[in-house]
Scaffold this active site. Structure first.
Site, mmCIF file in Angstrom:
data_model
loop_
_atom_site.group_PDB
_atom_site.id
_atom_site.type_symbol
_atom_site.label_atom_id
_atom_site.label_comp_id
_atom_site.label_asym_id
_atom_site.label_seq_id
_atom_site.Cartn_x
_atom_site.Cartn_y
_atom_site.Cartn_z
ATOM 1 C CG ASP A 197 -2.311 0.547 0.923
ATOM 2 O OD1 ASP A 197 -2.397 1.766 0.681
ATOM 3 O OD2 ASP A 197 -3.292 -0.219 0.928
ATOM 4 C CG HIS A 221 -5.883 3.305 1.109
ATOM 5 N ND1 HIS A 221 -5.306 2.088 0.805
ATOM 6 C CD2 HIS A 221 -7.135 3.264 0.583
ATOM 7 C CE1 HIS A 221 -6.166 1.352 0.118
ATOM 8 N NE2 HIS A 221 -7.284 2.045 -0.035
ATOM 9 C CB SER A 401 -9.644 -0.344 -0.493
ATOM 10 O OG SER A 401 -8.970 0.036 -1.659
#
Length: 418
Positions: A197, A221, A401
């Protein structure tokens, strides 16, 4: 005299009651399962005393001397029917759809109590050799599904959905049944999850001491994805991940160029990640990269599992919006997203390459929702939220996600169990 007689009568009743209680207590099953075994005998192998369902071995009729000797050699204290109220006619019933069915004959299932727990194994082995025994097993206990102590666990509908408003008023039971899995394993420190990521806050309190790999940063994220998969559970703070105790490998994909992505995927594999989570896509949507595909091929050849998010393009691109790495195929487990009502999330892309779905937050097409429909997880700054903050702008924590790391966590539990 009457008073004395009344006292005498009450005294006799008390004595009789105490005697009866003591007698019953010594023969009642399930007082101490750690000293007991459960056995199903063939019909008439053991016959209880008249008008009773429990007693000492010498009070039972046991035609086969060998079986009686096994019981006596073990110094059995009591034999009691597991279901003392069960009658032979109770074997016959009608199913909810009207069929006549025959149930287990519980009249031949007994709890046998021994003097000491450590005597059970040898006794069990002796019983299993007897032809009169259908099955014999250790008596045990049950307990409620493990509910972790994490402060915000009641907001994590993906793990345990009770349908309350703090969980978006979804459908109770629309979850991954995590608490039942945690009764078996909460993850092993020998199993590693690779998070490919944009980085993550490696020193977040819910990751303490469990992150290796690249240096940490404060990317929202990656921090959220890692929390969904593997936030530390049962530690009284924050949230629980799907797999609590596994190791986390932080793989920062840098500029997210194909070269960086391929390198990060291979690095996670080479660093020993058993499962590699990929909550990202090649851009523009639909673009294929052989270099990135070959990196995943290496993962597959190393017998590791790659998990990829299916994509969030359904509302903008319709059906079959091809997204990579999800659509690369062999060796990649591709994850779509469902809501807290266990239906497809409005945004979740579709296509023949999808493997499974997992909770990803949001609502179904045509529905309106609120923040409680999102995924509640770890965010930078040692915090927890339903939103990600990018430069002051808030984004809902929902999407494939966040479905992908649920699947990654489940895979980690399976690896831990095996």
């Amino acid at each position: 005299m009457r008073t004395n007689s009344k006292i005498a009568v009450w005294g006799m009743l008390i004595l009789c009651t105490l005697y009866t209680f003591a007698q019953g207590q010594s023969l009642t099953p399930s007082i101490d399962p750690e000293r007991e075994v459960i056995v199903m005998f063939k019909i008439d192998a053991v016959i209880p005393p008249a008008n009773r369902t429990a007693g000492r071995p010498d009070e039972f009729q046991i035609p086969e001397q060998g079986l009686l000797q096994v019981l006596l050699d073990a110094n059995v204290e009591a034999i009691s029917r597991l279901m003392p109220e069960f009658r032979p006619e109770d074997r016959y019933a009608v199913s909810r759809t009207g069929e006549e069915v025959q149930l287990t004959d519980w009249t031949n299932v007994y709890v046998i109590r021994l003097p000491q727990p450590q005597a059970r194994e040898s006794f069990l082995n002796a019983l299993k050799k007897r032809p009169e025994v259908i099955f014999a097993e250790l008596h045990g206990r049950g307990e409620p599904d493990l509910i972790p102590s994490d402060q915000y666990f009641n907001r994590q509908w993906a793990l345990k959905n009770d349908g309350t408003s703090i969980q978006g008023s979804g459908t109770a039971g629309a979850d991954i049944n995590a608490t039942a899995a945690w009764d078996i394993t909460t993850g092993s420190s020998t199993i590693k999850i690779g998070i490919v990521d944009a980085g993550m806050q490696t020193n977040h309190p819910d990751f303490t001491g469990r992150v290796t790999g690249d240096a940490g940063d404060s990317d929202p994220h990656g921090t959220a994805v890692a929390g969904v998969a593997a936030a530390q559970g049962n530690n009284t703070i924050g949230v629980a991940g799907a797999a609590w105790n596994v190791g986390i490998i932080n793989e920062d994909y840098g500029s997210a160029s194909d070269a960086d992505l391929a390198a990060a995927v291979r690095s996670a594999s080479n660093r020993g990640a058993d499962i590699i989570n990929n909550s990202w896509k090649l851009t523009p949507v639909g673009r294929y990269s052989t270099a990135v595909r070959l990196a995943f091929a290496d993962v597959y050849k190393q017998n590791r599992v790659a998990v990829a998010s299916m994509g969030n393009q359904y509302e903008t691109m319709g059906e079959n919006a091809t997204q990579y790495p999800a659509a690369f195929g062999q060796g990649i487990l591709t994850i779509g997203a469902t809501t807290n009502k266990d239906v497809k999330a409005s945004y979740s892309s579709t296509g023949s390459w999808i493997d499974v779905t997992a909770p990803g937050g949001g609502v179904a097409s045509g529905e309106t929702g609120n923040q409680y429909d999102n995924i509640f997880t770890t965010v930078p700054g040692s915090g927890y939220d339903w939103y990600l903050n990018y430069g002051g702008e808030l984004y809902h924590i929902r999407g494939t996600s966040f479905a992908a790391p649920i699947a990654t966590g489940i895979a980690a539990l399976l690896f831990s169990y095996n």
